[in-house]
Design a protein around this motif. Structure first.
Motif, PDB file in Angstrom:
ATOM      1  N   GLY A 135      26.495  48.934  46.622  1.00  0.00           N
ATOM      2  CA  GLY A 135      27.148  49.623  47.726  1.00  0.00           C
ATOM      3  C   GLY A 135      28.600  49.242  47.929  1.00  0.00           C
ATOM      4  O   GLY A 135      29.265  49.800  48.808  1.00  0.00           O
ATOM      5  N   ARG A 136      29.089  48.325  47.105  1.00  0.00           N
ATOM      6  CA  ARG A 136      30.482  47.924  47.193  1.00  0.00           C
ATOM      7  C   ARG A 136      31.291  48.559  46.059  1.00  0.00           C
ATOM      8  O   ARG A 136      30.726  48.918  45.027  1.00  0.00           O
ATOM      9  CB  ARG A 136      30.607  46.397  47.122  1.00  0.00           C
ATOM     10  N   PRO A 137      32.603  48.684  46.215  1.00  0.00           N
ATOM     11  CA  PRO A 137      33.400  49.307  45.150  1.00  0.00           C
ATOM     12  C   PRO A 137      33.324  48.525  43.842  1.00  0.00           C
ATOM     13  O   PRO A 137      33.294  47.289  43.845  1.00  0.00           O
ATOM     14  CB  PRO A 137      34.819  49.296  45.727  1.00  0.00           C
ATOM     15  N   PHE A 138      33.311  49.270  42.742  1.00  0.00           N
ATOM     16  CA  PHE A 138      33.352  48.690  41.405  1.00  0.00           C
ATOM     17  C   PHE A 138      34.813  48.411  41.075  1.00  0.00           C
ATOM     18  O   PHE A 138      35.575  49.310  40.753  1.00  0.00           O
ATOM     19  CB  PHE A 138      32.718  49.662  40.404  1.00  0.00           C
ATOM     20  N   ARG A 139      35.198  47.164  41.180  1.00  0.00           N
ATOM     21  CA  ARG A 139      36.602  46.796  41.118  1.00  0.00           C
ATOM     22  C   ARG A 139      37.084  46.581  39.682  1.00  0.00           C
ATOM     23  O   ARG A 139      36.297  46.423  38.756  1.00  0.00           O
ATOM     24  CB  ARG A 139      36.843  45.561  41.967  1.00  0.00           C
ATOM     25  N   THR A 140      38.409  46.559  39.524  1.00  0.00           N
ATOM     26  CA  THR A 140      39.005  46.345  38.208  1.00  0.00           C
ATOM     27  C   THR A 140      38.967  44.872  37.817  1.00  0.00           C
ATOM     28  O   THR A 140      38.643  44.529  36.684  1.00  0.00           O
ATOM     29  CB  THR A 140      40.461  46.856  38.184  1.00  0.00           C
ATOM     30  N   TYR A 141      39.314  44.002  38.748  1.00  0.00           N
ATOM     31  CA  TYR A 141      39.281  42.560  38.523  1.00  0.00           C
ATOM     32  C   TYR A 141      38.504  41.879  39.646  1.00  0.00           C
ATOM     33  O   TYR A 141      38.529  42.338  40.790  1.00  0.00           O
ATOM     34  CB  TYR A 141      40.695  41.967  38.519  1.00  0.00           C
ATOM     35  N   ALA A 142      37.817  40.803  39.314  1.00  0.00           N
ATOM     36  CA  ALA A 142      37.274  39.881  40.306  1.00  0.00           C
ATOM     37  C   ALA A 142      37.974  38.553  40.057  1.00  0.00           C
ATOM     38  O   ALA A 142      37.639  37.836  39.109  1.00  0.00           O
ATOM     39  CB  ALA A 142      35.762  39.729  40.165  1.00  0.00           C
ATOM     40  N   GLY A 143      39.000  38.261  40.839  1.00  0.00           N
ATOM     41  CA  GLY A 143      39.869  37.127  40.525  1.00  0.00           C
ATOM     42  C   GLY A 143      40.608  37.403  39.234  1.00  0.00           C
ATOM     43  O   GLY A 143      41.276  38.424  39.090  1.00  0.00           O
ATOM     44  N   THR A 144      40.454  36.515  38.240  1.00  0.00           N
ATOM     45  CA  THR A 144      41.089  36.736  36.937  1.00  0.00           C
ATOM     46  C   THR A 144      40.135  37.406  35.945  1.00  0.00           C
ATOM     47  O   THR A 144      40.542  37.727  34.829  1.00  0.00           O
ATOM     48  CB  THR A 144      41.557  35.393  36.342  1.00  0.00           C
ATOM     49  N   ARG A 145      38.892  37.639  36.360  1.00  0.00           N
ATOM     50  CA  ARG A 145      37.887  38.205  35.442  1.00  0.00           C
ATOM     51  C   ARG A 145      37.970  39.730  35.443  1.00  0.00           C
ATOM     52  O   ARG A 145      37.844  40.374  36.470  1.00  0.00           O
ATOM     53  CB  ARG A 145      36.490  37.745  35.862  1.00  0.00           C
ATOM     54  N   TYR A 146      38.179  40.306  34.280  1.00  0.00           N
ATOM     55  CA  TYR A 146      38.307  41.758  34.138  1.00  0.00           C
ATOM     56  C   TYR A 146      36.924  42.392  34.139  1.00  0.00           C
ATOM     57  O   TYR A 146      36.066  42.045  33.335  1.00  0.00           O
ATOM     58  CB  TYR A 146      39.044  42.095  32.838  1.00  0.00           C
ATOM     59  N   LEU A 147      36.714  43.350  35.052  1.00  0.00           N
ATOM     60  CA  LEU A 147      35.450  44.075  35.136  1.00  0.00           C
ATOM     61  C   LEU A 147      35.565  45.496  34.593  1.00  0.00           C
ATOM     62  O   LEU A 147      34.568  46.080  34.192  1.00  0.00           O
ATOM     63  CB  LEU A 147      34.961  44.127  36.598  1.00  0.00           C
ATOM     64  N   GLY A 148      36.757  46.063  34.668  1.00  0.00           N
ATOM     65  CA  GLY A 148      36.976  47.406  34.125  1.00  0.00           C
ATOM     66  C   GLY A 148      36.595  48.530  35.056  1.00  0.00           C
ATOM     67  O   GLY A 148      36.398  49.662  34.619  1.00  0.00           O
ATOM     68  N   GLY A 149      36.485  48.229  36.355  1.00  0.00           N
ATOM     69  CA  GLY A 149      36.093  49.249  37.318  1.00  0.00           C
ATOM     70  C   GLY A 149      37.269  50.057  37.846  1.00  0.00           C
ATOM     71  O   GLY A 149      38.367  50.057  37.282  1.00  0.00           O
TER      72      GLY A 149
END
Length: 317
Positions: free
Chosen positions: A288-302
């Motif tokens: 239910g939360r936005p799929f983000r591009t980064y979480a801190g320095t970790r790339y998620l690609g969202g």
């Protein structure tokens, strides 16, 4: 069955839409973006993701927003590239100014050139003194973008903002208060001198029930001059972003009273957070939360760490 014509206005904090960093000489060199490994491939994926968001909006709403305000844009180049892509197909204009923000992020706006005509635009820049007894030192923040458009013979003032963030025990609250007071004065002047419609969209870094936002809605005589349709959404626990366990509705679109009358060409019908499942995190822990591009320095690609927000209007022409 006859369908009423409708229009949309949207705002989207796109989480660091930066041009790709040039290759670093040394592995530990700081990057222009401040992001880790922000290369051409990741940049192109980000652009594609943002375009997909608006393709989803078009499919769900059967139209695209006539205005889209953006925050966390670095320069105009990413938006110039974005508007060439589907579903925009080079039919949208771009309004952007470089601000003096220390991270180089700005607000911007794109608009449907087939529906509205840009009359004027300007950035509103704010400087804040730093209390170190040195008058040469000052703090800067992101500009507020002020555009004027013509739609169906009416003038629309559109403000796009991204107020200073909540951090370090909310040290920036006075800055947000100062900027909102200045915008409020501008809205009062518009009402008294031009009697034109006003739209204020952006990331306020405050929820609709915070005093700074509520004070924006009233003039010096305590008469209501603006309406925040996102207040009710927030009361119903509809959120555009999250901080730890807290749901937040920092992203809002505030409207002048013209949009709630019967004679104006655009009549407000609803406000919404566009939290489409495809834009949401794949991680069950963050469902239910936005799929983000980064979480801190970790790339998620969202897509972004915010959902887009929209207001919908019926057209009375």
């Amino acid at each position: 069955m006859v369908h009423e014509l409708k229009e949309l206005i949207a705002f989207y904090n796109v989480e660091n839409l930066f041009s790709p960093d040039p290759p670093s000489v040394h592995r530990l060199d700081p990057t222009l973006s401040g992001l880790r490994n922000w290369d051409e491939k990741r940049y192109k994926n980000k652009l594609l993701k943002i375009a997909q968001v608006f393709q989803l909006i078009k499919e769900a709403e059967e139209t695209l927003p006539m205005f889209i305000g953006f925050s966390e844009i670095q320069g105009q180049a990413p938006l110039d590239e974005l508007v060439t892509m589907a579903p925009f197909n080079s039919e949208y204009g771009v309004v952007h100014y470089d601000s003096m923000d220390e991270r180089g992020v700005d607000v911007a706006l794109i608009y449907d050139k087939n529906k509205v005509q840009l009359v004027s635009s300007e950035p509103i820049t704010y400087f804040f003194e730093i209390e170190d007894n040195n008058p040469a030192n000052y703090d800067t923040t992101r500009d507020v973008l002020w555009c004027k458009f013509q739609y169906a013979g009416q003038l629309l003032n559109v403000f796009v903002l991204h107020l200073p963030s909540k951090r370090e025990r909310n040290i920036n609250r006075p800055k947000r208060e100062f900027i909102l007071k200045d915008i409020r004065e501008k809205v009062i002047n518009i009402n008294s001198e031009q009697n034109e419609a006003v739209i204020i969209c952006g990331d306020f870094n405050e929820n609709p029930d915070d005093e700074n936002v509520k004070n924006l809605l009233y003039d010096d005589q305590s008469d209501k001059i603006l309406i925040d349709p996102f207040f009710e959404l927030f009361q119903n626990k509809s959120y555009s972003t999250f901080h730890y366990k807290n749901g937040l509705l920092f992203d809002q679109i505030i409207l002048s009273k013209e949009f709630f009358g019967t004679s104006f060409p655009l009549h407000f019908t609803s406000a919404k957070v566009f939290n489409h499942p495809k834009l949401s995190s794949w991680d069950r822990k963050f469902a239910g939360r936005p799929f983000r591009t980064y979480a801190g320095t970790r790339y998620l690609g969202g897509y972004s760490d915010h959902f887009p927000v929209m207001t919908e209007f019926t057209v009375n022409l």
